[in-house]
Every structure is written in structure tokens, then in C-alpha cells.
Design a protein around this motif. Structure first.
Motif, PDB file in Angstrom:
ATOM      1  N   ASP A 182       0.826  -1.216   0.000  1.00 50.77           N
ATOM      2  CA  ASP A 182       0.000   0.000   0.000  1.00 50.77           C
ATOM      3  C   ASP A 182       0.854   1.258   0.000  1.00 50.77           C
ATOM      4  O   ASP A 182       0.474   2.283  -0.570  1.00 50.77           O
ATOM      5  CB  ASP A 182      -0.937   0.010   1.213  1.00 50.77           C
ATOM      6  CG  ASP A 182      -2.099  -0.960   1.051  1.00 50.77           C
ATOM      7  OD1 ASP A 182      -2.383  -1.347  -0.101  1.00 50.77           O
ATOM      8  OD2 ASP A 182      -2.701  -1.331   2.071  1.00 50.77           O
ATOM      9  N   THR A 183       2.028   1.187   0.661  1.00 49.86           N
ATOM     10  CA  THR A 183       2.872   2.379   0.767  1.00 49.86           C
ATOM     11  C   THR A 183       4.317   2.152   0.328  1.00 49.86           C
ATOM     12  O   THR A 183       5.099   3.100   0.253  1.00 49.86           O
ATOM     13  CB  THR A 183       2.885   2.905   2.222  1.00 49.86           C
ATOM     14  OG1 THR A 183       3.316   1.851   3.093  1.00 49.86           O
ATOM     15  CG2 THR A 183       1.505   3.381   2.640  1.00 49.86           C
ATOM     16  N   LEU A 184       4.684   0.900   0.051  1.00 48.52           N
ATOM     17  CA  LEU A 184       6.045   0.590  -0.393  1.00 48.52           C
ATOM     18  C   LEU A 184       6.014  -0.045  -1.773  1.00 48.52           C
ATOM     19  O   LEU A 184       4.989  -0.535  -2.218  1.00 48.52           O
ATOM     20  CB  LEU A 184       6.726  -0.361   0.600  1.00 48.52           C
ATOM     21  CG  LEU A 184       6.946   0.162   2.016  1.00 48.52           C
ATOM     22  CD1 LEU A 184       7.539  -0.929   2.892  1.00 48.52           C
ATOM     23  CD2 LEU A 184       7.842   1.391   2.018  1.00 48.52           C
ATOM     24  N   LYS A 185       7.145  -0.042  -2.426  1.00 51.26           N
ATOM     25  CA  LYS A 185       7.272  -0.651  -3.751  1.00 51.26           C
ATOM     26  C   LYS A 185       7.662  -2.127  -3.620  1.00 51.26           C
ATOM     27  O   LYS A 185       8.291  -2.524  -2.635  1.00 51.26           O
ATOM     28  CB  LYS A 185       8.309   0.108  -4.584  1.00 51.26           C
ATOM     29  CG  LYS A 185       7.930   1.553  -4.855  1.00 51.26           C
ATOM     30  CD  LYS A 185       6.627   1.648  -5.637  1.00 51.26           C
ATOM     31  CE  LYS A 185       6.248   3.101  -5.912  1.00 51.26           C
ATOM     32  NZ  LYS A 185       4.990   3.201  -6.676  1.00 51.26           N
ATOM     33  N   SER A 200      10.253  -3.443  -0.808  1.00 52.35           N
ATOM     34  CA  SER A 200       9.609  -4.151   0.294  1.00 52.35           C
ATOM     35  C   SER A 200      10.178  -5.554   0.475  1.00 52.35           C
ATOM     36  O   SER A 200      10.545  -5.957   1.588  1.00 52.35           O
ATOM     37  CB  SER A 200       8.097  -4.231   0.042  1.00 52.35           C
ATOM     38  OG  SER A 200       7.452  -4.930   1.079  1.00 52.35           O
ATOM     39  N   THR A 212      10.614   5.738  -6.135  1.00 55.45           N
ATOM     40  CA  THR A 212      10.675   5.757  -4.670  1.00 55.45           C
ATOM     41  C   THR A 212      10.375   7.133  -4.076  1.00 55.45           C
ATOM     42  O   THR A 212      10.574   7.342  -2.880  1.00 55.45           O
ATOM     43  CB  THR A 212      12.070   5.303  -4.195  1.00 55.45           C
ATOM     44  OG1 THR A 212      13.074   6.171  -4.766  1.00 55.45           O
ATOM     45  CG2 THR A 212      12.350   3.871  -4.644  1.00 55.45           C
ATOM     46  N   ASN A 264       7.594   8.524  -3.439  1.00 53.32           N
ATOM     47  CA  ASN A 264       6.458   8.566  -2.514  1.00 53.32           C
ATOM     48  C   ASN A 264       6.438   7.381  -1.553  1.00 53.32           C
ATOM     49  O   ASN A 264       5.383   6.968  -1.082  1.00 53.32           O
ATOM     50  CB  ASN A 264       5.138   8.630  -3.290  1.00 53.32           C
ATOM     51  CG  ASN A 264       4.968   7.428  -4.220  1.00 53.32           C
ATOM     52  OD1 ASN A 264       5.912   6.680  -4.457  1.00 53.32           O
ATOM     53  ND2 ASN A 264       3.756   7.260  -4.737  1.00 53.32           N
ATOM     54  N   LEU A 265       7.618   6.821  -1.258  1.00 51.37           N
ATOM     55  CA  LEU A 265       7.680   5.739  -0.278  1.00 51.37           C
ATOM     56  C   LEU A 265       7.246   6.242   1.086  1.00 51.37           C
ATOM     57  O   LEU A 265       7.581   7.357   1.494  1.00 51.37           O
ATOM     58  CB  LEU A 265       9.108   5.178  -0.173  1.00 51.37           C
ATOM     59  CG  LEU A 265       9.635   4.326  -1.327  1.00 51.37           C
ATOM     60  CD1 LEU A 265      11.038   3.850  -0.999  1.00 51.37           C
ATOM     61  CD2 LEU A 265       8.727   3.141  -1.586  1.00 51.37           C
ATOM     62  N   SER A 266       6.508   5.408   1.805  1.00 49.77           N
ATOM     63  CA  SER A 266       6.047   5.790   3.145  1.00 49.77           C
ATOM     64  C   SER A 266       6.185   4.600   4.081  1.00 49.77           C
ATOM     65  O   SER A 266       5.520   3.586   3.894  1.00 49.77           O
ATOM     66  CB  SER A 266       4.584   6.247   3.097  1.00 49.77           C
ATOM     67  OG  SER A 266       4.097   6.504   4.402  1.00 49.77           O
ATOM     68  N   SER A 316       5.025   3.578   6.859  1.00 51.64           N
ATOM     69  CA  SER A 316       3.962   3.664   7.853  1.00 51.64           C
ATOM     70  C   SER A 316       4.101   2.544   8.863  1.00 51.64           C
ATOM     71  O   SER A 316       4.862   1.584   8.654  1.00 51.64           O
ATOM     72  CB  SER A 316       2.596   3.583   7.166  1.00 51.64           C
ATOM     73  OG  SER A 316       2.450   2.324   6.520  1.00 51.64           O
ATOM     74  N   ALA A 334       3.237  -0.677   7.191  1.00 45.43           N
ATOM     75  CA  ALA A 334       4.272  -1.160   6.275  1.00 45.43           C
ATOM     76  C   ALA A 334       5.441  -1.774   7.031  1.00 45.43           C
ATOM     77  O   ALA A 334       5.940  -2.845   6.664  1.00 45.43           O
ATOM     78  CB  ALA A 334       4.765  -0.017   5.387  1.00 45.43           C
TER      79      ALA A 334
END
Length: 307
Positions: A31-34, A38, A207, A209-211, A213, A216
């Protein structure tokens, strides 16, 4: 029932439970990582945990020629390619469809085992059980299949190839990996694979917009410790103890566990098709195990006789 059999049953159940919930954990991380970032972080963290365990238990890293060759094979065909293909494919197709495509893994395991392992002959009962279980998987995820048949064909092919590669690796390790310690077997492949995937992700993926969270990070930790360190170690330990075909049937059980995880954690409701499919899968697994036990009993009883 002796201690080893109980350990095998416990390990088998644990692997099914953890790998069944790992599909959901993977989706949470994506959802927040590639995908490559990941999966790379997952294996690097897992390798560090294995290194700590090996130091604590005074387990030496095996560096003989055979071990180094097997490490190289595992890096490419068990971690980098399958993980990269699965993570990438799951961006474009539903988890249910991914589960169906990966569930071809036991069929290819049986084929490769029959070709390359003298002690693992393909029996009619095994084929019947796999067909029953695979039918159950198709029934469970029938909505995903019919509603998304025209989805990204490359993503579907990626997950399918991942299953074929894992089947080939399982048979290879069954044939040549008996002398490898399960922890040593995983350390170098996971570390090198993690670095390759992470670097590849940083170069090839967006990368910006990597988050990282909480969800994650929790996903990475869960997948690293439970779905990688403990599960892979248990898997390779069982590979030395039981039939590789029987072990491959975990691929049919994990989707059912995934459904249960959805019910328990997300409050989802099971449809009649999902319940019916789950029953078919369990019947297939039961048939496979009872069939194998019956075959061994008959073989032992008539050993040395002409039938």
C-alpha cells in the motif's frame, strides 16, 4: 506417535498458517512501499535475524563447493526471481487470482520429482488429490477469475512462473541439500537476494512517494521473522523428513488460511462457494495423506514378495 512426527505436523501447520497470512501482509506492505524495496528489506532483516541465531547457537556457515552452488541457485531461483515476480504481479491482479496461479506449484513439483528423484514416483492417488484440491482453489476464487480474466496477462504469467520456479527449487534441494543446515541454507541466499532486490528497487522503481507507515513496517517485520526466518527454516527441515510432493501441498492450504485471516482480522464473510471450495481442498489433502500412508503400508506388507 513419536516426537519427530509430532514436530513435522507442528511445523507443517505453522508453515501453512504463516504463509497463508503472508498474502495479506504483503498487500498491506504494498500500500505504501514498492515491490522490490519491500521484498528486499524483508530478506535483509530476515538474514540479520538468522545471523544472530547462528551466532547464538554457534552454527558455522557452510562454504564447501556444493553449498556455494546451492546458495547461488537459491538466490536466483528461490528468492530474487520468485519474490520479485510475485510482488510485482500482485500489484495488478487480486490476491485470490494470484493464489490460484501459484497453486500450480504442487503439479510441477510432482512432475519434477517424478523425473529427478528416484524415491518420489508420481502415483495416481497424488494426481487425483492435487486435481481435487486445485479444483477447490478455483472454486474458492471463481469470482476473481471470471471477473478479472482480462487483467494484465504479464502479471498473471509472473505469478505462474514463480510457482514453477519454486517447484524446481524444492526438488533440487530435496536431491542435493540434505547436508545443509536449514539456517545456513537461508542466510546467504536471503542476504544477497535482499540486497539485490533493494538496490534494484531503488534504481528501477519510483521511490519518491515511499512511506514507512506503521502498517508497512509491521508487514516487513512479520514477513521477515515469521514468513521467512521461521517458516523457511521449518520448510527446509521438513524437506529432509517427508515427501517433497506432500510438502508442496501447503500451496493448497495457504489460500484457505488466507480466507480465515480475512474473516478474523477484516471481518469478511465467507460465501457458499468459498466454503465449498475449502471443503474440496481439505478432501484433496486428506486423500493425499491417507493415500500415501496406505501405499507405504501395502509396500511394507508385501516387501520381498512378487505381486
Amino acid at each position: 506417535m513419536n516426537k519427530v512426527k509430532l514436530q513435522i505436523i507442528a511445523a507443517y501447520a505453522f508453515v501453512c498458517l504463516i504463509w497463508g497470512t503472508s498474502w495479506m501482509a504483503t498487500r498491506v506492505g504494498l500500500d505504501t512501499l514498492k515491490p522490490f524495496v519491500s521484498s528486499g528489506l524483508r530478506f535483509i532483516v530476515a538474514a540479520l535475524v538468522i545471523w544472530i541465531i547462528m551466532k547464538f547457537k554457534n552454527i558455522k556457515l557452510q562454504t564447501d563447493k556444493t553449498s556455494l552452488i546451492l546458495y547461488s541457485i537459491l538466490i536466483i531461483f528461490s528468492f530474487v526471481l520468485p519474490s520479485g515476480l510475485t510482488y510485482w504481479g500482485q500489484q495488478f491482479i487480486p490476491s485470490g487470482l494470484a493464489s490460484v496461479l501459484f497453486s500450480t506449484y504442487p503439479f510441477f513439483t510432482a512432475i519434477f520429482a517424478g523425473l529427478f528423484l528416484s524415491e518420489e514416483k508420481i502415483r495416481t492417488g497424488q494426481i487425483i488429490s492435487m486435481v481435487i484440491s486445485f479444483t477447490g482453489i478455483v472454486v474458492i476464487f471463481s469470482n476473481d477469475i471470471t471477473a478479472n480474466f482480462n487483467l494484465n496477462i504479464l502479471a498473471m504469467l509472473a505469478v505462474f512462473i514463480s510457482g514453477v520456479l519454486q517447484a524446481g527449487i524444492a526438488v533440487t534441494m530435496k536431491k542435493y541439500g540434505n547436508n545443509l543446515n536449514p539456517l545456513s541454507m537461508n542466510f546467504i541466499p536471503m542476504l544477497v537476494s535482499g540486497i539485490i532486490l533493494l538496490v534494484g528497487g531503488l534504481i528501477l522503481e519510483d521511490t519518491s512517494n515511499l512511506s514507512f507507515s506503521t502498517a508497512a513496517v509491521s508487514s516487513i517485520i512479520f514477513l521477515a521473522i515469521f514468513a521467512s526466518v521461521i517458516s523457511y527454516t521449518a520448510y527446509f527441515w521438513m524437506l529432509k523428513k517427508i515427501s517433497v510432493v506432500i510438502l508442496s501441498l501447503t500451496a493448497f492450504i495457504t489460500p484457505i488460511v488466507a480466507l480465515g485471516a480475512g474473516v478474523f482480522f477484516l471481518g469478511e464473510k465467507l460465501s457458499n462457494m468459498q466454503i465449498a471450495g475449502s471443503i474440496l481442498v481439505l478432501c484433496g489433502i486428506l486423500f493425499a495423506n491417507l493415500g500415501s500412508s496406505f501405499y507405504l503400508i501395502i509396500k511394507k506388507r508385501f516387501a520381498g514378495r512378487t505381486i
